[in-house]
Design a protein around this motif. Sequence first.
Motif, PDB file in Angstrom:
ATOM      1  N   GLU A  59      46.132 -13.893 -57.158  1.00 43.88           N
ATOM      2  CA  GLU A  59      46.848 -13.279 -56.043  1.00 43.88           C
ATOM      3  C   GLU A  59      47.378 -11.888 -56.418  1.00 43.88           C
ATOM      4  OE1 GLU A  59      47.587 -16.534 -56.891  1.00 43.88           O
ATOM      5  OE2 GLU A  59      46.731 -17.598 -55.188  1.00 43.88           O
ATOM      6  N   LEU A  60      47.894 -11.755 -57.626  1.00 44.83           N
ATOM      7  CA  LEU A  60      48.381 -10.455 -58.089  1.00 44.83           C
ATOM      8  C   LEU A  60      47.225  -9.461 -58.171  1.00 44.83           C
ATOM      9  CD1 LEU A  60      50.476  -8.508 -59.236  1.00 44.83           C
ATOM     10  CD2 LEU A  60      50.132  -9.588 -61.481  1.00 44.83           C
ATOM     11  N   ASN A  61      46.125  -9.890 -58.748  1.00 43.04           N
ATOM     12  CA  ASN A  61      44.951  -9.025 -58.860  1.00 43.04           C
ATOM     13  C   ASN A  61      44.444  -8.598 -57.491  1.00 43.04           C
ATOM     14  OD1 ASN A  61      45.266  -9.558 -61.543  1.00 43.04           O
ATOM     15  ND2 ASN A  61      43.379 -10.690 -61.788  1.00 43.04           N
ATOM     16  N   GLN A  62      44.440  -9.519 -56.543  1.00 44.98           N
ATOM     17  CA  GLN A  62      43.962  -9.202 -55.194  1.00 44.98           C
ATOM     18  C   GLN A  62      44.875  -8.194 -54.510  1.00 44.98           C
ATOM     19  OE1 GLN A  62      40.942 -10.603 -54.017  1.00 44.98           O
ATOM     20  NE2 GLN A  62      41.204  -8.822 -52.705  1.00 44.98           N
ATOM     21  N   TYR A  63      46.184  -8.344 -54.686  1.00 46.35           N
ATOM     22  CA  TYR A  63      47.132  -7.391 -54.100  1.00 46.35           C
ATOM     23  C   TYR A  63      46.878  -5.984 -54.650  1.00 46.35           C
ATOM     24  CZ  TYR A  63      51.482  -4.839 -53.293  1.00 46.35           C
ATOM     25  OH  TYR A  63      52.396  -3.873 -52.947  1.00 46.35           O
ATOM     26  N   ILE A  64      46.715  -5.889 -55.947  1.00 50.62           N
ATOM     27  CA  ILE A  64      46.479  -4.576 -56.568  1.00 50.62           C
ATOM     28  C   ILE A  64      45.157  -4.000 -56.073  1.00 50.62           C
ATOM     29  CG2 ILE A  64      46.039  -3.386 -58.761  1.00 50.62           C
ATOM     30  CD1 ILE A  64      48.031  -5.444 -60.033  1.00 50.62           C
ATOM     31  N   GLN A  65      44.111  -4.806 -56.057  1.00 54.09           N
ATOM     32  CA  GLN A  65      42.804  -4.331 -55.602  1.00 54.09           C
ATOM     33  C   GLN A  65      42.830  -3.924 -54.133  1.00 54.09           C
ATOM     34  OE1 GLN A  65      40.113  -7.489 -56.642  1.00 54.09           O
ATOM     35  NE2 GLN A  65      40.127  -6.961 -58.820  1.00 54.09           N
ATOM     36  N   ASP A  66      43.477  -4.724 -53.288  1.00 49.91           N
ATOM     37  CA  ASP A  66      43.555  -4.393 -51.862  1.00 49.91           C
ATOM     38  C   ASP A  66      44.306  -3.081 -51.638  1.00 49.91           C
ATOM     39  OD1 ASP A  66      42.196  -6.721 -51.261  1.00 49.91           O
ATOM     40  OD2 ASP A  66      43.965  -7.812 -50.543  1.00 49.91           O
ATOM     41  N   THR A  67      45.392  -2.890 -52.357  1.00 48.13           N
ATOM     42  CA  THR A  67      46.169  -1.662 -52.217  1.00 48.13           C
ATOM     43  C   THR A  67      45.349  -0.457 -52.651  1.00 48.13           C
ATOM     44  OG1 THR A  67      48.204  -2.910 -52.582  1.00 48.13           O
ATOM     45  CG2 THR A  67      48.331  -0.519 -52.824  1.00 48.13           C
ATOM     46  N   LEU A  68      44.677  -0.564 -53.782  1.00 45.49           N
ATOM     47  CA  LEU A  68      43.849   0.542 -54.266  1.00 45.49           C
ATOM     48  C   LEU A  68      42.673   0.801 -53.331  1.00 45.49           C
ATOM     49  CD1 LEU A  68      43.948  -0.132 -58.101  1.00 45.49           C
ATOM     50  CD2 LEU A  68      45.109   1.698 -56.834  1.00 45.49           C
ATOM     51  N   HIS A  69      42.155  -0.247 -52.718  1.00 41.98           N
ATOM     52  CA  HIS A  69      41.064  -0.083 -51.743  1.00 41.98           C
ATOM     53  C   HIS A  69      41.539   0.754 -50.544  1.00 41.98           C
ATOM     54  CE1 HIS A  69      37.417  -1.099 -49.548  1.00 41.98           C
ATOM     55  NE2 HIS A  69      38.181  -1.407 -48.510  1.00 41.98           N
ATOM     56  N   CYS A  70      42.789   0.576 -50.149  1.00 42.68           N
ATOM     57  CA  CYS A  70      43.350   1.369 -49.041  1.00 42.68           C
ATOM     58  C   CYS A  70      43.658   2.809 -49.462  1.00 42.68           C
ATOM     59  CB  CYS A  70      44.630   0.712 -48.522  1.00 42.68           C
ATOM     60  SG  CYS A  70      44.339  -0.864 -47.712  1.00 42.68           S
ATOM     61  N   ILE A  71      44.019   2.995 -50.716  1.00 40.93           N
ATOM     62  CA  ILE A  71      44.365   4.323 -51.221  1.00 40.93           C
ATOM     63  C   ILE A  71      43.118   5.156 -51.486  1.00 40.93           C
ATOM     64  CG2 ILE A  71      45.394   5.531 -53.197  1.00 40.93           C
ATOM     65  CD1 ILE A  71      47.386   3.190 -53.395  1.00 40.93           C
ATOM     66  N   LYS A  72      42.030   4.518 -51.872  1.00 38.01           N
ATOM     67  CA  LYS A  72      40.824   5.226 -52.305  1.00 38.01           C
ATOM     68  C   LYS A  72      40.312   6.255 -51.293  1.00 38.01           C
ATOM     69  CE  LYS A  72      36.267   4.476 -54.244  1.00 38.01           C
ATOM     70  NZ  LYS A  72      35.247   3.517 -54.587  1.00 38.01           N
ATOM     71  N   PRO A  73      40.200   5.935 -49.987  1.00 41.26           N
ATOM     72  CA  PRO A  73      39.736   6.962 -49.041  1.00 41.26           C
ATOM     73  C   PRO A  73      40.653   8.181 -48.978  1.00 41.26           C
ATOM     74  CG  PRO A  73      39.673   4.789 -48.022  1.00 41.26           C
ATOM     75  CD  PRO A  73      40.362   4.642 -49.339  1.00 41.26           C
ATOM     76  N   LEU A  74      41.945   7.969 -49.175  1.00 39.43           N
ATOM     77  CA  LEU A  74      42.880   9.095 -49.183  1.00 39.43           C
ATOM     78  C   LEU A  74      42.644   9.988 -50.396  1.00 39.43           C
ATOM     79  CD1 LEU A  74      46.079   7.129 -48.122  1.00 39.43           C
ATOM     80  CD2 LEU A  74      44.788   8.759 -46.720  1.00 39.43           C
ATOM     81  N   ILE A  75      42.336   9.381 -51.528  1.00 35.46           N
ATOM     82  CA  ILE A  75      42.045  10.153 -52.733  1.00 35.46           C
ATOM     83  C   ILE A  75      40.735  10.916 -52.553  1.00 35.46           C
ATOM     84  CG2 ILE A  75      41.489   9.998 -55.192  1.00 35.46           C
ATOM     85  CD1 ILE A  75      43.384   7.560 -55.307  1.00 35.46           C
ATOM     86  N   GLU A  76      39.739  10.257 -51.964  1.00 31.42           N
ATOM     87  CA  GLU A  76      38.438  10.903 -51.737  1.00 31.42           C
ATOM     88  C   GLU A  76      38.582  12.177 -50.915  1.00 31.42           C
ATOM     89  OE1 GLU A  76      35.576   8.249 -49.994  1.00 31.42           O
ATOM     90  OE2 GLU A  76      35.673   6.869 -51.684  1.00 31.42           O
ATOM     91  N   LYS A  77      39.461  12.148 -49.917  1.00 30.02           N
ATOM     92  CA  LYS A  77      39.643  13.297 -49.027  1.00 30.02           C
ATOM     93  C   LYS A  77      40.713  14.255 -49.532  1.00 30.02           C
ATOM     94  CE  LYS A  77      38.607  10.372 -45.083  1.00 30.02           C
ATOM     95  NZ  LYS A  77      39.282   9.586 -44.046  1.00 30.02           N
ATOM     96  N   ASN A  78      41.241  13.981 -50.727  1.00 31.32           N
ATOM     97  CA  ASN A  78      42.325  14.779 -51.301  1.00 31.32           C
ATOM     98  C   ASN A  78      43.570  14.738 -50.408  1.00 31.32           C
ATOM     99  OD1 ASN A  78      43.512  16.352 -53.311  1.00 31.32           O
ATOM    100  ND2 ASN A  78      42.934  18.261 -52.315  1.00 31.32           N
ATOM    101  N   ASP A  79      43.799  13.605 -49.761  1.00 32.94           N
ATOM    102  CA  ASP A  79      44.963  13.439 -48.898  1.00 32.94           C
ATOM    103  C   ASP A  79      46.120  12.713 -49.591  1.00 32.94           C
ATOM    104  OD1 ASP A  79      43.834  14.742 -46.743  1.00 32.94           O
ATOM    105  OD2 ASP A  79      43.098  12.906 -45.792  1.00 32.94           O
ATOM    106  N   ALA A  80      45.859  12.104 -50.736  1.00 32.82           N
ATOM    107  CA  ALA A  80      46.918  11.407 -51.473  1.00 32.82           C
ATOM    108  C   ALA A  80      47.616  12.392 -52.392  1.00 32.82           C
ATOM    109  CB  ALA A  80      46.342  10.253 -52.275  1.00 32.82           C
ATOM    110  N   GLU A  81      48.928  12.390 -52.340  1.00 35.78           N
ATOM    111  CA  GLU A  81      49.721  13.294 -53.171  1.00 35.78           C
ATOM    112  C   GLU A  81      50.277  12.580 -54.396  1.00 35.78           C
ATOM    113  OE1 GLU A  81      53.521  15.163 -51.597  1.00 35.78           O
ATOM    114  OE2 GLU A  81      52.003  16.691 -51.152  1.00 35.78           O
TER     115      GLU A  81
END
Length: 168
Positions: A59-81
Amino acid sequence: MTTLTRQDLNFGQVVADILCEFLEVAIHLILYVREVYPTGIFQKRKKYNVPVQMSCHPELNQYIQDTLHCIKPLIEKNDAEKVVVVIMDKEHHPVERFVFEISQPPLLSVSSDALLSHVEQLLRAFILKISVCDAILDNNPPGCTFTMLVHTREAATRNMEKIQVIKV
């Protein structure tokens, strides 16, 4: 020897892949070093030629992976600060923050082998710093939890607001 430039490949995607992989390792290590979870749920692995502790709790691993999955598109577009790991006490008051500031690297004209070696050295150095941070930090109170936050650039926030308006 090949040279990498932003035109030769999807630069944002490569950066996002590398950064998300690093963040996953760093988050697991922070949770281990700062004793947010019992040491028994962590297993030793090797990453960037350094031994690290990674959770084996599904469950912990899934939470971390799910969160990073949501963050990844923002990083790709240089939208994450920033990506922030916040450790909170039982009353959900923040007791520690680990802040990962994200900025767009300059154009690359380095051989791919040299670049990958350099990136690995930088990530290894960062992991080693996390590994020893408990020596300079006070112990956390018992019963801590954590959350992850992402800070976006203003343009990304406006784009997300537009998407929400359209979906309503």
